[in-house]
Design a protein around this motif. Structure first.
Motif, short mmCIF file in Angstrom:
data_model
loop_
_atom_site.label_atom_id
_atom_site.label_comp_id
_atom_site.label_asym_id
_atom_site.label_seq_id
_atom_site.Cartn_x
_atom_site.Cartn_y
_atom_site.Cartn_z
N PRO A 41 0.81 -1.22 0.00
CA PRO A 41 0.00 0.00 0.00
C PRO A 41 0.85 1.28 0.00
N ALA A 151 -3.55 3.16 -3.29
CA ALA A 151 -3.07 2.45 -2.11
C ALA A 151 -3.99 1.29 -1.75
N ARG A 154 -3.38 -1.77 -3.89
CA ARG A 154 -2.24 -2.60 -3.47
C ARG A 154 -2.51 -3.26 -2.13
N PHE A 155 -3.36 -2.66 -1.30
CA PHE A 155 -3.74 -3.34 -0.07
C PHE A 155 -4.57 -4.59 -0.36
N VAL A 193 -4.46 2.98 4.84
CA VAL A 193 -5.19 3.28 3.61
C VAL A 193 -6.40 4.16 3.88
#
Length: 257
Positions: A41, A151, A154-155, A193
């Motif tokens: 993230p 973010a 990607r989390f 996030v």
């Protein structure tokens, strides 16, 4: 292994995995992979700053939709289009109604089927439409929204790599990263996030975090289904998670009620 060495190797692996940044490859093992997936993230947030800058900069000299389309294109270029490819392959496998090795075999094919094409078109159109809307907002809100969405995408990878989620194959990226992220990293990532999301919607600080929560719920449901169908995660599944989470967050921050 020294903590600094593991962190450095993980950061390097995260950057080379999620971006095209010219960083020299480092050590690749499960310890480094766990760190890389945990800090994914953070890499997404940095990428979001870059893309937000592209969007806002272009919006001063070009129509919002043009700025949005170029920004989406830059996002694909800066990630080698790997996440989009993973989305297309994953949707093709789901659309085949096959399970296990038969579905995995479809994902390995180099061509993209009709289900994959439809998924790509929908995602790219949705992201472009949302970015065009964000370009008309104040720059802090627009930047916060782009950072949050990238973010959160990607989390989605961090969630897929948490302990208890198996790999679908004994080799490949999925086998390297599956089960490498612990619960503390997941909890910290979720909070991190959600923080920029507070500024994503002017006058409605709750809407950004709610969009993140809905996106992560969607990723968990998709992941559960994919594990049942495929037997675990693959690199393509990780890419699909990125695009699904990113798109859901984008949609969530522009909805009004």
């Amino acid at each position: 292994m020294p903590a600094e060495s593991r962190l450095g190797a993980g950061l390097r692996l995260a950057v080379t995995t999620f971006t095209t940044a010219p960083v020299r490859p480092g050590r690749v093992d499960r310890a480094a992979a766990g760190t890389a997936m945990a800090v994914a993230p953070l890499v997404g947030a940095v990428l979001g700053v870059v893309l937000g800058g592209v969007l806002l900069g272009l919006a001063t000299v070009a129509p919002p939709l043009v700025a949005a389309v170029v920004t989406v294109g830059c996002g694909a270029l800066l990630t080698r289009g790997l996440h989009l490819d993973g989305l297309a392959d994953t949707v093709d496998a789901l659309g085949s109604y096959r399970r296990g090795p038969a579905a995995l075999e479809i994902m390995k094919k180099p061509d993209v089927g009709p289900f994959g094409v439809a998924a790509l078109v929908l995602v790219l159109l949705a992201q472009s439409a949302v970015l065009a809307e964000l370009a008309a907002r104040s720059w802090p809100a627009a930047l916060a929204a782009v950072v949050t969405a990238t973010a959160a995408g990607r989390f989605g990878v961090t969630l897929a790599c948490r302990r208890g989620v198996p790999a679908a194959r004994p080799e490949g990226l999925g086998a390297l990263v599956a089960g490498t992220v612990g619960p503390v990293a997941v909890a910290v990532g979720a909070v991190a996030v959600a923080l920029p999301a507070l500024a994503a919607v002017p006058g409605r600080p709750w809407q950004g975090p709610l969009a993140v929560a809905v996106a992560l719920a969607a990723v968990l449901l998709l992941l559960r289904h994919l594990v049942r169908r495929l037997g675990g995660i693959t690199g393509d599944v990780l890419g699909a998670n990125v695009e699904v989470a990113t798109t859901v967050v984008y949609l969530g921050v522009v909805l009004s009620g």
